[in-house]
Design a protein around this motif. Structure first.
Motif, PDB file in Angstrom:
ATOM      1  N   ASP A 214       0.771  -1.259   0.000  1.00 51.89           N
ATOM      2  CA  ASP A 214       0.000   0.000   0.000  1.00 51.89           C
ATOM      3  C   ASP A 214       0.798   1.304   0.000  1.00 51.89           C
ATOM      4  O   ASP A 214       1.751   1.437   0.767  1.00 51.89           O
ATOM      5  CB  ASP A 214      -0.870   0.089   1.257  1.00 51.89           C
ATOM      6  CG  ASP A 214      -1.547  -1.187   1.628  1.00 51.89           C
ATOM      7  OD1 ASP A 214      -1.467  -2.156   0.876  1.00 51.89           O
ATOM      8  OD2 ASP A 214      -2.161  -1.212   2.701  1.00 51.89           O
TER       9      ASP A 214
ATOM     10  N   GLN B  74       4.056   0.760   2.261  1.00 53.56           N
ATOM     11  CA  GLN B  74       4.326  -0.458   3.022  1.00 53.56           C
ATOM     12  C   GLN B  74       5.554  -1.114   2.408  1.00 53.56           C
ATOM     13  O   GLN B  74       5.559  -1.465   1.223  1.00 53.56           O
ATOM     14  CB  GLN B  74       3.124  -1.399   2.929  1.00 53.56           C
ATOM     15  CG  GLN B  74       1.957  -0.992   3.797  1.00 53.56           C
ATOM     16  CD  GLN B  74       2.274  -1.148   5.262  1.00 53.56           C
ATOM     17  OE1 GLN B  74       2.182  -2.227   5.804  1.00 53.56           O
ATOM     18  NE2 GLN B  74       2.656  -0.070   5.926  1.00 53.56           N
TER      19      GLN B  74
ATOM     20  N   ARG C 181      -7.393  -0.986  11.607  1.00 48.51           N
ATOM     21  CA  ARG C 181      -6.142  -0.452  11.071  1.00 48.51           C
ATOM     22  C   ARG C 181      -6.322   0.597   9.970  1.00 48.51           C
ATOM     23  O   ARG C 181      -7.420   0.863   9.517  1.00 48.51           O
ATOM     24  CB  ARG C 181      -5.285  -1.605  10.531  1.00 48.51           C
ATOM     25  CG  ARG C 181      -5.945  -2.441   9.468  1.00 48.51           C
ATOM     26  CD  ARG C 181      -4.995  -3.565   9.020  1.00 48.51           C
ATOM     27  NE  ARG C 181      -5.611  -4.403   8.017  1.00 48.51           N
ATOM     28  CZ  ARG C 181      -6.297  -5.494   8.280  1.00 48.51           C
ATOM     29  NH1 ARG C 181      -6.461  -5.893   9.522  1.00 48.51           N
ATOM     30  NH2 ARG C 181      -6.838  -6.199   7.302  1.00 48.51           N
ATOM     31  N   ASP C 182      -5.182   1.122   9.537  1.00 49.87           N
ATOM     32  CA  ASP C 182      -5.047   2.018   8.383  1.00 49.87           C
ATOM     33  C   ASP C 182      -5.713   3.379   8.589  1.00 49.87           C
ATOM     34  O   ASP C 182      -6.542   3.826   7.770  1.00 49.87           O
ATOM     35  CB  ASP C 182      -5.605   1.347   7.104  1.00 49.87           C
ATOM     36  CG  ASP C 182      -5.077  -0.068   6.901  1.00 49.87           C
ATOM     37  OD1 ASP C 182      -4.013  -0.383   7.466  1.00 49.87           O
ATOM     38  OD2 ASP C 182      -5.725  -0.857   6.193  1.00 49.87           O
TER      39      ASP C 182
HETATM   40  C1  FRU Z   1      -3.791  -3.704   2.795  1.00 49.03           C
HETATM   41  C2  FRU Z   1      -3.173  -4.102   4.111  1.00 49.03           C
HETATM   42  C3  FRU Z   1      -3.514  -3.098   5.187  1.00 49.03           C
HETATM   43  C4  FRU Z   1      -2.386  -3.265   6.154  1.00 49.03           C
HETATM   44  C5  FRU Z   1      -1.218  -3.528   5.242  1.00 49.03           C
HETATM   45  C6  FRU Z   1      -0.182  -4.441   5.819  1.00 49.03           C
HETATM   46  O1  FRU Z   1      -3.159  -4.204   1.688  1.00 49.03           O
HETATM   47  O2  FRU Z   1      -3.608  -5.379   4.465  1.00 49.03           O
HETATM   48  O3  FRU Z   1      -4.787  -3.265   5.747  1.00 49.03           O
HETATM   49  O4  FRU Z   1      -2.202  -2.120   6.938  1.00 49.03           O
HETATM   50  O5  FRU Z   1      -1.755  -4.101   4.066  1.00 49.03           O
HETATM   51  O6  FRU Z   1       0.940  -4.503   5.015  1.00 49.03           O
END
Ligand code: FRU
Length: 515
Positions: free
Chosen positions: A24, A40, A145-146
């Motif tokens: 991401d 990420q 999350r996020d």
């Molecule tokens: C989405 C995700 C997010 C998480 C991240 C982990 O692709 O699953 O929800 O924060 O990737 O790498």
């Protein structure tokens, strides 16, 4: 280390990390003429694990320079996705114009908790807030999350929207540190089954009318894609600082992109005059096993989002490639206009053999039932992009596009043992069992988009090919479709066809693209 490219499929003009795994986009913001793109990132290998925030910067959204990772994994856990804002008034007490990032810390021990980091040097160096976490789930939820943070001007407060399994939760804060729960939205809405991830929330004028604005909630879902795996969905509605009320019924699912490799879309903060987003070009079904080694994961071309009223009276969001990409055009070739009724007409597409080009055209399918064009190479590997007028669909078929089978059974989900987030998710997906992932069926397929979104008789297509990806934009992004392809040789030719009545192809332009 030496990061000279060794991958055949590394894109020439899309953002990729020079080394290591990427998923991401995270914490994107624009300040002092510079776009910051975090992501990420696993700096230790090209599969998912050891999550950090990698970091790249650009002045034009096209040329990216990789800089030091901004937020590194720590004993609390992985650094999962999140967002960054410019704290103009210094509400967080790090001074005016500090950059404040909110991200998820994830581990088996602590679960998924929201943390904060700040930067006082314009977003290059971040310090973690010693009092982390700043937010934990009130109900012990596992999938929480996020965080996406934005300034809500009517109440002069910060808001956070955070994904909480099958819903999105809103929180507000005066200082980015103390968060109060407000409301939730999403249970039962959109494509099913799903899990919500990576939210975004912003306002846009409808049909360019500044007096008619709507709120958009972006929800990335995995699973939930029409074609299996991951996709970006959105909801349009109103927001009063308390509740988000969606315009459409729960059963309505609107997709931002109709391909299979477009996920985790989020937007930049700090951009004044447009809403710009970037997505990760992959799908969790096979992201870990694509035929790439040195790095893995590329971002889409940056896109601008706009709202328009569709012919059914509903409001939709278009996603069009930003005009900055014009700077990539290195050559220009015009192919003659064509009117075809039967059979095929072939053209040499590109002399450079780089498999990095843009092709634009205006297509009038007329009364043809099926018409389109095939991009192909000397080995006969091909991508078929066509209008299925009976079904009212634009289709991209990649079943014979090149390598379509890779990875062994379930290898995609053998990720870091310590926190098997995606393995856990795959088990929950009822129609696809772990250990029986069939890459042939998951990867090789056709994706389609409804032509009703375009409301026209002539379609303007803008197609971007870059080594292992194809992005199609129709009528200024009313349809966007992003798919990976792995041809063993570049596509060097194009064949236009119609299997019935006359179809016309005009203003066909081909440009080689390079940084
Ligand atoms: C989405 C995700 C997010 C998480 C991240 C982990 O692709 O699953 O929800 O924060 O990737 O790498």
């Amino acid at each position: 280390w030496d990061v000279t490219n060794t991958d055949f499929y590394r894109p020439s003009y899309h953002h990729t990390p020079s080394y290591g795994w990427m998923n991401d986009p995270n914490g994107m913001f624009y300040k002092d003429g510079v776009y910051h793109l975090c992501y990420q990132y696993n700096p230790y290998g090209s599969k998912w694990g050891n999550m950090h925030w990698g970091h790249a910067i650009s002045r034009d959204l096209i040329h990216w320079k990789e800089v030091e990772p901004t937020i590194a994994r720590d004993p609390m856990g992985h650094i999962f996705s999140g967002s960054a804002v410019i704290d103009k008034e210094g509400t967080a007490k790090y001074g005016k114009d500090a950059i404040v990032a909110l991200y998820t810390s994830a581990s088996d021990k602590n679960g998924q908790i929201q943390c904060m980091a700040y930067s006082t040097d314009g977003g290059y160096t971040f310090h973690k807030y010693p009092g982390n976490p700043v937010l934990t789930p009130f109900d012990g939820l596992k999938d929480f999350r996020d965080p996406k943070v934005f300034w809500y001007a009517p109440l002069k407060k910060w808001y956070m929207i955070v994904s909480a399994d099958k819903e999105m939760r809103f929180y507000s804060s005066p200082n980015l540190r103390d968060w109060t729960y407000i409301s939730a939205f999403g249970q039962g809405y959109g494509a099913q089954p799903n899990q919500f991830e990576c939210p975004d929330f912003f306002q846009l004028p409808v049909d360019g009318n500044p007096n008619k604005k709507k709120w958009v909630m972006i929800v990335n879902i995995n699973p939930g894609c029409l074609f299996g795996g991951s996709a970006t969905e959105y909801f349009i509605g109103d927001f009063d600082g308390k509740n988000f009320v969606c315009d459409s019924k729960p059963s309505v699912a609107k997709f931002l992109d109709y391909g299979k490799d477009h996920y985790a879309t989020v937007t930049f903060s700090g951009v004044q005059d447009r809403v710009l987003g970037i997505a990760w070009m992959s799908n969790w079904q096979y992201a870990n096993v694509t035929p790439i080694r040195q790095y893995r994961g590329a971002n889409t071309l940056p896109r601008e989002f706009k709202l328009f009223t569709g012919k059914d009276g509903q409001i939709y969001m278009s996603s069009n490639v930003v005009p900055e990409v014009a700077g990539l055009r290195k050559t220009f070739k015009r192919l003659p206009d064509l009117v075809i009724a039967q059979g095929k007409d072939s053209k040499n597409l590109s002399s450079s053999k780089e498999n990095a080009f843009e092709m634009e055209m205006d297509v009038a399918p007329g009364d043809a039932a099926k018409t389109g064009f095939i991009l192909y190479n000397e080995k006969g590997e091909k991508v078929n992009i066509y209008f299925d007028m009976k079904a009212g669909r634009l289709v991209m078929d990649r079943t014979e596009s090149g390598r379509t089978k890779f990875g062994e059974k379930a290898e995609a989900h053998k990720i870091e043992k310590e926190f098997d987030l995606h393995e856990h998710r795959e088990i929950k997906e009822p129609f696809r069992k772990l250990n029986s992932v069939n890459y042939k069926n998951d990867f090789a397929l056709g994706t389609w988009a409804p032509l009703s979104l375009c409301d026209s008789k002539t379609y303007h297509l803008d197609v971007f090919v870059d080594k292992c990806s194809i992005e199609i934009f129709v009528n200024g992004g009313r349809i966007a479709m992003t798919n990976l392809v792995f041809p063993t040789q570049p596509y060097t030719s194009v064949k236009f066809y119609s299997d019935g009545n006359k179809a016309a192809y005009r203003n066909i332009k081909v440009s080689e693209l390079r940084l």
